[in-house]
Structures are given as C-alpha cells and as structure tokens.
Enzyme design. Structure first.
Site, PDB file in Angstrom:
ATOM      1  N   ILE A  12      44.120  40.217  31.137  1.00 20.27           N
ATOM      2  CA  ILE A  12      42.998  39.292  30.984  1.00 20.27           C
ATOM      3  C   ILE A  12      42.297  39.521  29.649  1.00 20.27           C
ATOM      4  CG2 ILE A  12      40.854  38.430  32.020  1.00 20.27           C
ATOM      5  CD1 ILE A  12      41.885  39.578  34.702  1.00 20.27           C
ATOM      6  N   SER A 124      35.401  41.683  40.990  1.00 21.16           N
ATOM      7  CA  SER A 124      36.557  41.147  41.714  1.00 21.16           C
ATOM      8  C   SER A 124      36.131  40.602  43.065  1.00 21.16           C
ATOM      9  CB  SER A 124      37.586  42.282  41.913  1.00 21.16           C
ATOM     10  OG  SER A 124      38.570  41.914  42.860  1.00 21.16           O
ATOM     11  N   ALA A 125      36.837  39.595  43.523  1.00 20.22           N
ATOM     12  CA  ALA A 125      36.582  39.044  44.859  1.00 20.22           C
ATOM     13  C   ALA A 125      36.819  40.097  45.930  1.00 20.22           C
ATOM     14  CB  ALA A 125      37.493  37.845  45.104  1.00 20.22           C
ATOM     15  N   TYR A 148      39.600  51.119  45.181  1.00 20.46           N
ATOM     16  CA  TYR A 148      39.494  50.260  43.983  1.00 20.46           C
ATOM     17  C   TYR A 148      38.333  49.275  44.154  1.00 20.46           C
ATOM     18  CZ  TYR A 148      40.079  46.127  41.171  1.00 20.46           C
ATOM     19  OH  TYR A 148      39.820  45.058  40.344  1.00 20.46           O
ATOM     20  N   LYS A 152      34.448  48.696  42.120  1.00 20.85           N
ATOM     21  CA  LYS A 152      33.845  47.454  41.614  1.00 20.85           C
ATOM     22  C   LYS A 152      32.461  47.253  42.234  1.00 20.85           C
ATOM     23  CE  LYS A 152      37.074  46.116  38.843  1.00 20.85           C
ATOM     24  NZ  LYS A 152      36.874  46.162  37.399  1.00 20.85           N
ATOM     25  N   ASN A 198      51.445  42.343  42.751  1.00 25.45           N
ATOM     26  CA  ASN A 198      50.865  41.005  42.908  1.00 25.45           C
ATOM     27  C   ASN A 198      51.959  39.942  43.058  1.00 25.45           C
ATOM     28  OD1 ASN A 198      48.350  42.054  40.614  1.00 25.45           O
ATOM     29  ND2 ASN A 198      48.046  41.719  42.781  1.00 25.45           N
ATOM     30  N   GLY A 293      45.971  45.979  55.055  1.00 24.06           N
ATOM     31  CA  GLY A 293      44.791  45.744  54.221  1.00 24.06           C
ATOM     32  C   GLY A 293      44.659  44.312  53.737  1.00 24.06           C
TER      33      GLY A 293
END
Ligand code: NAD
Ligand code: WQD
Length: 339
Positions: A12, A124-125, A148, A152, A198, A293
C-alpha cells in the site's frame, strides 16, 4: 508538502508514494525492508519520473528516525510500517507488539521532538472483530480477535490518548478493509513473501501457475453462496484516500476515524468468477474446512470518509482483478526475479 512515509516500500505504501509524487509532494520513505524490496521504489521512480528519498531505518530506531527528521524536515507522516500477518501474530505476539506498538510510540516521540504533529495511521477493519451489524460504521463496537488486530486497536487508543493530551496533534485513523489490485502500469503490486495468506494474491498465483489450486475456506457461512464475504478495495483508491486525509489534516485540527472500503461485499466464489472472466484464466478450487478465526461477512459503511475526507472509491471489482492480473502476469515471481 514534505511527507515522510513509513513502510513506503510495501504494497500500500508504494502505491501511495506514487500518488504523492504525482501530486507534487516531496516524499521520504522510511522502511527496514523486512517485507519489501527496494525494487518497488525503483519501479515507483520509473512510473513517476522521479524517486522518493529513501532511508533504510527501523521505526524502533529512535536515533535513526531523528536523523531522517533532521535531514528531511517532514511536515506530515503517513504511517504504514508494521507487521500484518494474522497467523504469524498468533505465533509471535511479542514481535508484533514490539514492532507495531513500540515502533509507533517511538515514531510519535520523534515527530513531537521535531514539531511534526500531522499523522495518517494505517488501521484495519480487523479492529471490529466479528461485526454485530452490517454495513460496519466507525462507531461499531471494537474488539480484535488476534494479536495483530490488537496492535491496531491499541495503537488507535494510544493515538486517541495522545490527541486528548495534546489537541495540537492532527490525526487520521484509516480503517482499511481488503485492499487488492495494483497500479494500472503493472509495474508495482502486491508481492507476498512465501505462501500468500490473503485470497487475491493466492488467486493470481494459481492463475499464473505458481499454485495448483485455490482452497476455499468453507462454504457453510450464512452468506448467499456460503463462502466468506469481504469488502475489496482497489489499492489505488485506497492510496488516494491518504492524500485526501493529508488535505483534511492540513485544513484544520482534530482526530478523524474513517472506514476505507467500497461498501460492497463480494464472496470468495464471486471473486473467483470475476477474476476468471477478466483474466481469461481458470482458477481451479476445492472447498475445505473454515479457517479458524475467519468471520462470515465484513463490509464497510463508507459514508464517514465521504463526509470527512471528501473521498469515495471509483474502481470496480473488475478493475481490481484486471490491474492485479496485469501486475502478476508481468511479474510471475513478484519483484524477486529482478533482484
Ligand atoms: P507491507 O508488508 O507490504 O508493507 C509494510 C511495510 O512496512 C513493508 O515494506 C515493511 O518492510 C515495512 N516495515 C515493517 N516493520 C517495519 C519497521 N519496524 N520499520 C520500518 N519498516 C517496517 O503491508 P501493506 O499491505 O502495505 O500494509 C501496510 C499497512 O496497512 C500495515 O500497517 C498493515 O497492517 C495495514 N493494513 C493492511 C491491510 C492489507 O490487507 N494489506 C489491511 C488493513 C491494514
Ligand atoms: C478473504 C476471504 C477467507 C484465502 C485479512 C486480515 C486482515 C487484513 C486483510 C491486515 C475470507 C477466504 C482466503 C484463501 C480463502 N489484513 N480465503 N482461501 O481474512 O478478510 O483479512 O487481510 O489488516 O487483518 O485478517 O482477508 O484475503 O485472508 O480472506 O477461501 O486461500 O477469502 O476465508 O473469506 P481477511 P483474506
């Protein structure tokens, strides 16, 4: 504006550096290259006709950061640097807490020492955990379900506390949904190390022949076709959201928190079908058990970003697939084959 981009050699970050340079900002990238390659920044220079300044510095290295701030005198920081693999964070939580949280605290301390208090942060969502209602608004309950995601969430809380303690900080917390795709040139893109965790990079690696087939993690979710639904956002739309966030911070004080998503969810099988149609490549797959998860569905209410940043997404799922495939087809092994 002089902008410091941490993690700017990453997926990104590199796309955001392109848009910053094209908008005539001066850019310095700070990156320890722990999950990226200098080739990405060389490609950025090829796209833009000029290169960002670069310093191979870890954000946990206070002296190194001080040197960069003294030399480049940034006016704002876009902060991408961080470890981001959910599975790895479960195995190595301390390295995630150290790298992401302590690293961000060090960055903010050095920013304050140099009078720099404009910060755009990559959240992050994942901070929403398993959402109770959809689409997800920024005032939805927060609750990360892995180390993780907790980094955030804790960093968001740290930034909110910082802003309360010193309202001269101008902070944009951007909660990304699922960024995919690549710059239209095909010269930069997502280059995951090892086996992609991903969906999208796994699909492109199947299509290019690096993987035999896609394993679909469950088709028994309460969704239209039983597979997981996510809000995929074109990485260039996402990058442009950061320029809008910088404009918002330059315009006035405050702390803003925005979802950066399209508001449209697509299932795994819808993604596969769209990619096959756009690329002309088959993506063989097999349905296996759910990934521990995982949640059934997650997609944004993007209206806050429209209101606060004057930003909205414009690129379609087909464009995400087309641009992502162009990158993968032109770079079957990512950046490594040119190193
Ligand atoms: P990426 O791994 O491609 O980029 C992160 C960059 O940060 C890499 O270049 C890496 O070398 C660098 N880095 C990591 N730790 C560092 C440190 N201590 N010091 C200096 N540099 C360091 O990841 P990305 O997909 O571009 O994500 C960028 C940011 O956005 C991350 O913070 C990530 O958590 C967040 N995010 C990503 C996604 C996604 O799906 N890709 C979704 C939501 C949020
Ligand atoms: C998408 C969908 C999977 C791979 C992750 C992180 C999140 C954020 C974005 C950093 C899901 C399915 C996937 C595969 C599959 N990263 N899938 N087979 O899980 O929404 O979010 O990346 O912030 O923190 O959790 O994205 O791309 O892993 O999965 O069936 O080989 O594809 O079950 O439904 P996810 P993803």
């Amino acid at each position: 504006m002089r902008v410091l981009v941490t993690g700017g050699a990453g997926f990104i970050g590199s796309h955001t550096v392109v848009e910053l340079l094209e908008a005539d900002h001066q850019v310095v990238v700070v990156d320890n290259l722990s999950n990226s390659s200098l080739v990405a920044l060389e490609r950025v220079a090829g796209i833009c006709g000029r290169a960002p300044a670069f310093a191979k510095v870890d954000i946990c290295d206070k002296a190194g950061l001080r040197q960069v701030f003294a030399e480049h005198r940034p006016e704002a920081v876009v902060h991408f640097a961080g470890l981001k693999a959910v599975g790895e964070s479960v195995e190595k939580p301390l390295s995630y807490y150290q790298n992401n949280i302590a690293g961000t605290a060090t960055l903010c301390e050095v920013m304050a020492e140099h009078g720099v208090r404009q910060l755009v942060f990559s959240s992050s969502a994942t901070v929403y955990g398993d959402p109770e209602t959809l689409p997800i608004r920024e005032d939805a309950p927060l609750g990360a379900t892995n180390p993780y995601g907790r980094t955030k969430l804790f960093i968001e809380e740290m930034l909110r506390d910082l802003h309360v303690a010193d309202p001269s900080w101008r902070i944009a917390i951007l909660r990304y949904f699922n960024p995919i795709g690549a710059h239209s040139s095909g010269r930069i893109g997502e280059d995951p190390q090892g086996i992609p965790s991903n969906l999208f990079p796994f699909i492109t690696q199947v299509a290019i022949g690096r993987r035999d087939r896609l394993q679909v993690f469950g088709d028994d979710y309460p969704t239209a076709d039983g597979t997981g639904v996510r809000d995929y956002i074109h990485v260039v739309d996402l990058a442009l959201g950061h320029l809008k966030a910088l404009e918002r911070l330059a315009a006035g004080p405050g702390l803003v928190t925005c979802n950066l998503g399209t508001g449209q969810g697509y299932s795994v099988l819808e993604m596969v079908k769209s990619f096959e149609r756009v690329s002309g490549r088959k993506v063989p797959y097999e349905i296996i058990a759910r990934r521990p998860g995982d949640i059934a569905a997650c997609y944004a209410d993007p209206s806050m970003a429209q209101k606060e940043l004057g930003w909205t997404t414009i690129r379609s799922l087909d464009e995400m697939c087309r641009d992502g495939w162009r990158w993968q087809e032109g770079n079957p092994k990512g950046y490594s084959e040119t190193e």
